[in-house]
Design a protein around this motif. Sequence first.
Motif, short mmCIF file in Angstrom:
data_model
loop_
_atom_site.label_atom_id
_atom_site.label_comp_id
_atom_site.label_asym_id
_atom_site.label_seq_id
_atom_site.Cartn_x
_atom_site.Cartn_y
_atom_site.Cartn_z
N GLN A 1 86.07 40.68 -14.52
CA GLN A 1 85.65 41.64 -15.54
C GLN A 1 85.43 40.98 -16.90
O GLN A 1 84.40 41.18 -17.54
N SER B 1 91.08 53.61 -16.89
CA SER B 1 92.28 52.76 -16.81
C SER B 1 93.43 53.34 -17.61
O SER B 1 93.84 52.77 -18.63
N GLY C 1 98.35 48.75 -11.33
CA GLY C 1 97.42 49.81 -11.69
C GLY C 1 97.97 50.91 -12.57
O GLY C 1 97.24 51.51 -13.34
N GLU D 1 80.63 56.56 -16.93
CA GLU D 1 81.13 55.27 -17.42
C GLU D 1 80.68 55.11 -18.87
O GLU D 1 79.48 55.11 -19.15
N GLY E 1 86.23 47.29 -12.65
CA GLY E 1 86.63 46.39 -11.57
C GLY E 1 86.82 47.12 -10.25
O GLY E 1 86.09 46.86 -9.28
N MET E 2 87.78 48.02 -10.19
CA MET E 2 88.03 48.74 -8.94
C MET E 2 87.21 50.01 -8.85
O MET E 2 86.69 50.36 -7.80
N SER E 3 87.12 50.69 -9.99
CA SER E 3 86.41 51.97 -9.98
C SER E 3 84.95 51.78 -9.61
O SER E 3 84.30 52.72 -9.13
N HIS F 1 96.42 53.35 -17.01
CA HIS F 1 97.65 52.56 -17.02
C HIS F 1 97.77 51.80 -18.34
O HIS F 1 98.82 51.30 -18.67
N TYR G 1 96.55 60.64 -4.60
CA TYR G 1 95.84 60.30 -3.36
C TYR G 1 96.80 59.70 -2.33
O TYR G 1 96.54 59.75 -1.14
N TYR H 1 88.61 56.00 -22.96
CA TYR H 1 87.84 56.25 -24.17
C TYR H 1 87.74 57.74 -24.47
O TYR H 1 87.32 58.50 -23.60
N ARG I 1 102.54 56.23 -7.42
CA ARG I 1 101.39 55.84 -6.62
C ARG I 1 101.83 55.45 -5.21
O ARG I 1 102.12 56.32 -4.41
N GLN J 1 89.02 57.54 -12.43
CA GLN J 1 89.52 56.15 -12.37
C GLN J 1 89.31 55.42 -13.68
O GLN J 1 88.91 54.26 -13.70
N1 NAD Z 1 90.18 52.06 -6.64
C1 NAD Z 1 91.39 52.22 -6.24
O1 NAD Z 1 91.66 52.26 -5.04
C2 NAD Z 1 92.48 52.39 -7.20
C3 NAD Z 1 93.70 52.59 -6.64
C4 NAD Z 1 94.73 52.84 -7.47
C5 NAD Z 1 94.54 52.88 -8.81
N2 NAD Z 1 93.35 52.66 -9.36
C6 NAD Z 1 93.29 52.71 -10.82
O2 NAD Z 1 92.02 53.05 -11.32
C7 NAD Z 1 91.93 52.57 -12.66
C8 NAD Z 1 90.63 51.86 -12.85
O3 NAD Z 1 90.65 50.54 -12.33
P1 NAD Z 1 89.50 49.51 -12.70
O4 NAD Z 1 89.85 48.20 -12.13
O5 NAD Z 1 88.19 50.06 -12.34
O6 NAD Z 1 89.63 49.47 -14.29
P2 NAD Z 1 88.52 49.09 -15.33
O7 NAD Z 1 89.19 49.09 -16.65
O8 NAD Z 1 87.77 47.92 -14.87
O9 NAD Z 1 87.51 50.33 -15.26
C9 NAD Z 1 87.74 51.58 -15.85
C10 NAD Z 1 86.45 52.01 -16.50
O10 NAD Z 1 86.60 53.32 -17.03
C11 NAD Z 1 85.74 53.43 -18.16
N3 NAD Z 1 86.19 54.55 -18.98
C12 NAD Z 1 87.30 54.65 -19.74
N4 NAD Z 1 87.39 55.85 -20.31
C13 NAD Z 1 86.31 56.56 -19.89
C14 NAD Z 1 85.87 57.88 -20.13
N5 NAD Z 1 86.56 58.72 -20.87
N6 NAD Z 1 84.72 58.28 -19.54
C15 NAD Z 1 84.00 57.45 -18.75
N7 NAD Z 1 84.38 56.16 -18.50
C16 NAD Z 1 85.53 55.74 -19.06
C17 NAD Z 1 85.91 52.08 -18.83
O11 NAD Z 1 84.82 51.78 -19.67
C18 NAD Z 1 86.04 51.12 -17.65
O12 NAD Z 1 84.83 50.47 -17.34
C19 NAD Z 1 93.15 51.70 -12.90
O13 NAD Z 1 94.12 52.40 -13.62
C20 NAD Z 1 93.59 51.41 -11.50
O14 NAD Z 1 94.94 51.09 -11.42
C21 NAD Z 1 92.30 52.41 -8.57
#
Ligand code: NAD
Length: 665
Positions: free
Chosen positions: A116, A340, A586, A271, A251-253, A342, A426, A350, A548, A338
Motif C-alpha cells: 500500500q 480501517s 485488523g 472509496e 489493501g484488503m478491502s 482499527h 462476520y 475519513y 473478530r 471495510q
Molecule cells: N477483508 C477482510 O477479510 C477483512 C477481514 C477482517 C478485517 N478487515 C478490516 O477491514 C479494514 C480495511 O482493511 P484494508 O487493508 O483494506 O485497509 P486500507 O486502509 O488499505 O483500506 C481502507 C480504505 O477505506 C477508505 N476509507 C476510509 N474512510 C472512508 C469513508 N468514510 N468512505 C469511503 N472510503 C473510506 C480508505 O481511503 C482506505 O483506502 C481493516 O480494519 C481490516 O482489519 C478486513
Amino acid sequence: MTFQEQILQGLPDKLPAKKTHPENANRAPIRKDILNKEEKQLAIQNALRYFPKDWHKELAVEFAEELQCLGRIYMYRFKPDYEMHARPISEYPAKSIQAAAIILMIQNNLDPAVAQHPEELITYGGNGAVFQNWAQYLLTVQYLALMTDEQTLHMYSGHPMGLFPSSKNAPRVVVSNGLMIPNYSKPDDWEKFNALGVTQYGQMTAGSFMYIGPQGIVHGTTITIMNAFRKILKKGETSAGKIFLTAGLGGMSGAQPKAGNIAGCISICAEVNSKAATKRYEQGWVDVLIDNLDTLILRVQKAQKNKEIVSIAFIGNVVDVWERFDKENIYIHIGSDQTSLHIPWTGGYYPVDLSYEESNDLLRNKPDTFKEKVQESLSRHAASINKHTVKGTYFFDYGNAFLLEASRAGADVMAENNIDFKYPSYIQDILGPMCFDYGFGPFRWVCTSGKPEDLKTTDLIAMQVLKKIMQNSPEEIQLQMQDNITWIQNADNHKMVVGSQARILYADAEGRTKIAAAFNKAIASKEIGPVVIGRDHHDVSGTDSPYRETSNIYDGSKFTADMSIHNVIGDSFRGATWVSIHNGGGVGWGEVVNGGFGLLLDGTEAADHRLKNMLFYDVNNGIARRSWARNKEALFAIKREMERSPNLKVTLPNLVDENLLKNLF
Ligand SMILES: NC(=O)c1ccc[n+]([C@@H]2O[C@H](COP(=O)([O-])OP(=O)(O)OC[C@H]3O[C@@H](n4cnc5c(N)ncnc54)[C@H](O)[C@@H]3O)[C@@H](O)[C@H]2O)c1
C-alpha cells in the motif's frame, strides 16, 4: 553492483545520495507528532545507532526533518536502487534455501504492486509494517543471505537483533511485532513507541511476510458474501441483481468487488482516496469507476433492472451513499464496511462532508477536531445503516472495529442488553460457525520459481486432493468442501495474482496436510519448484481477537490470548521455517494478538515430516480451544480428529443443563 552483491552488502560502505520518491507513489499518512523534545532526541539517537559515526552529523539533520514532517523516521536514503519484487528463488544469494524463501517473501511484501505505501515499508491496513525503516530491511536481507541452517534470526518489530546458533529443526526466523507490556498498549502508545523506533504495527501478515496481495482475502470475502446471501435468499433465489454496499478499496478491502462478482451480485464500494480506487480499477479488480452520486444512482438502477453481476467503485464517502440510497429508496440486500477503523484517528476512517485533502489537513494540524469529525461521521453512518436495516438490509461488521468505534462515538448500535452490538460480526454469523470451528481457514502457498505454470499445477493438485477427501467427508462439511473445490477450479480464471505466484484456499487440517504433502512430492519429482506454505493469521487458531476471530467464543475466554501464543510456540518446534507473533492486527493496537508461520517445501523427506507435524497442530490447537468453549461444530470436529489420530487426546467439556443455573444466584 549486481542485485546479489547489493543483498550481500547490507548497509552500503559509502553514504548513499538522498533519494526522491517515485511519481504517483501512494505515501503513508503523516503520523501524529507525539514526541516531546527529549523523546525526539532519543528517536534520532535510536536511528543513528545503525550507522557509522562519521555519517551522524548529516543523517541527524535529515532524520530530524523526517520525524518533524512525517512523524516517523523511514531512512528513505537507504532504500535500495534495485526493483522490489519477488524473484525466482534461485536468484537469491543465500546459503540456506529456507532463508532465500524468506527474502523472496519479504520482497513480495514490499513490491509496489502489492504494498500500500511501499516507500514507508507499509504493506496494508494503513500501518501494517514489514520494517520500521530501510536500514532494518538492508540488514535483515543481508543476515538472511549469510545465515546457515544452524542459525536463527530473531527479529524485534522489524529490527534484526541478530543471528543466534540453533539447529536444522529450528525456525530460521522468529518474529515478534508490537508486543508490549499490557498496560502500554493503548493507541497512543503505538504512536509514541513507533516514533521512537522501538516497535511497529505488523498487522497480521505484513510483519510476518505472508501477505500475498488482495487475492489472499478474496477467497475469505467471497465465502463471506456468498454465505451472507445464503442467509437472506429464499429457496431458488440467486444473488443476481441484488446489492452489496460497503466501503474501502485499500489493501484488503480492495478484494470486495472481485468477491462480489464471484458471488454474483451488484457490489458498490465507496472509496475516498481516488488513487486507491483508480489502482484497483486499473488492476481490473473493479468493473466501473464513478465519482458522482447522480451517475451512481442511475448506474445502480440500470444494473438492478438488468440483473447484472457488476462491481462499482464510487470515489467518495460511503456515508453519502448510505444516505442517498435511503432517499432514493434503493434497497440494499447486504451491507458492511471495510474502512480501517482499527486506526480511526490516524487516517483509517475519513469523515463525511470533508474532502480527502481537508481531512488529511485536519488530521495533521488539528487532530482533536479530526477525532470529533470522525465520531460525528460514525454516528451519521450508523444512523443511516439503521434506517436501511429497518427496511430489511442484512448488515454485518467486517471485523474492522466499525461497531466498536461507532459505539464509542455514541452511535445507536447497541443491542437491548447494552452489552452486545445490534449487528453480528462476520465471524459470529458466518466464518466462525461455518469455517473456523470445523478447522477451515485461509491456507495459502507461493510458488517460489515465479512460474505461472507451477501455480497452475498446484491448483490442479489441490483440486484433486480435495475431490478425493470429499468422497469420505461427513455431511457437516460437504458444503465447505464443495465451495472450495469450485473456488480452486476457477481460481486461475479470476486472474488474481498480484506479485508472487500465490494461491489461497480454505481447507481444514486434513486438506492442508494432504495438499502440502502432494506439493512436496511434486517438488521431489521436479514437476514444480519449491513452494512456501503459510496462512493468514485470521484463522482457526492463529488469532485471539474478542471482536473478530474469537468473537464466537462464548465461555468468557475471548479476552485471553493463550491460543495464539501456544500456536506460535507450538508451530516453532514442530517444523515452521519462520514464525511470528503480533500485537495489533485488523482491529487495532491492544485489541488482538495474532500469530502465523511460513514453511518451505523443498521436496525432502524432512519437509514432509515437518509439514505433517506442524499443520496438524496449527489447526487442531484452535479446534481444541473452540470445542472447550462448547462450540458444537468444534466439538464435532475435534472428536472426529481424535478418532483419526490416536495420539491426540483433548480435554472435552461436559455440557451443563442451563435450567440448573437459573435459580442459583
Ligand atoms: N477483508 C477482510 O477479510 C477483512 C477481514 C477482517 C478485517 N478487515 C478490516 O477491514 C479494514 C480495511 O482493511 P484494508 O487493508 O483494506 O485497509 P486500507 O486502509 O488499505 O483500506 C481502507 C480504505 O477505506 C477508505 N476509507 C476510509 N474512510 C472512508 C469513508 N468514510 N468512505 C469511503 N472510503 C473510506 C480508505 O481511503 C482506505 O483506502 C481493516 O480494519 C481490516 O482489519 C478486513
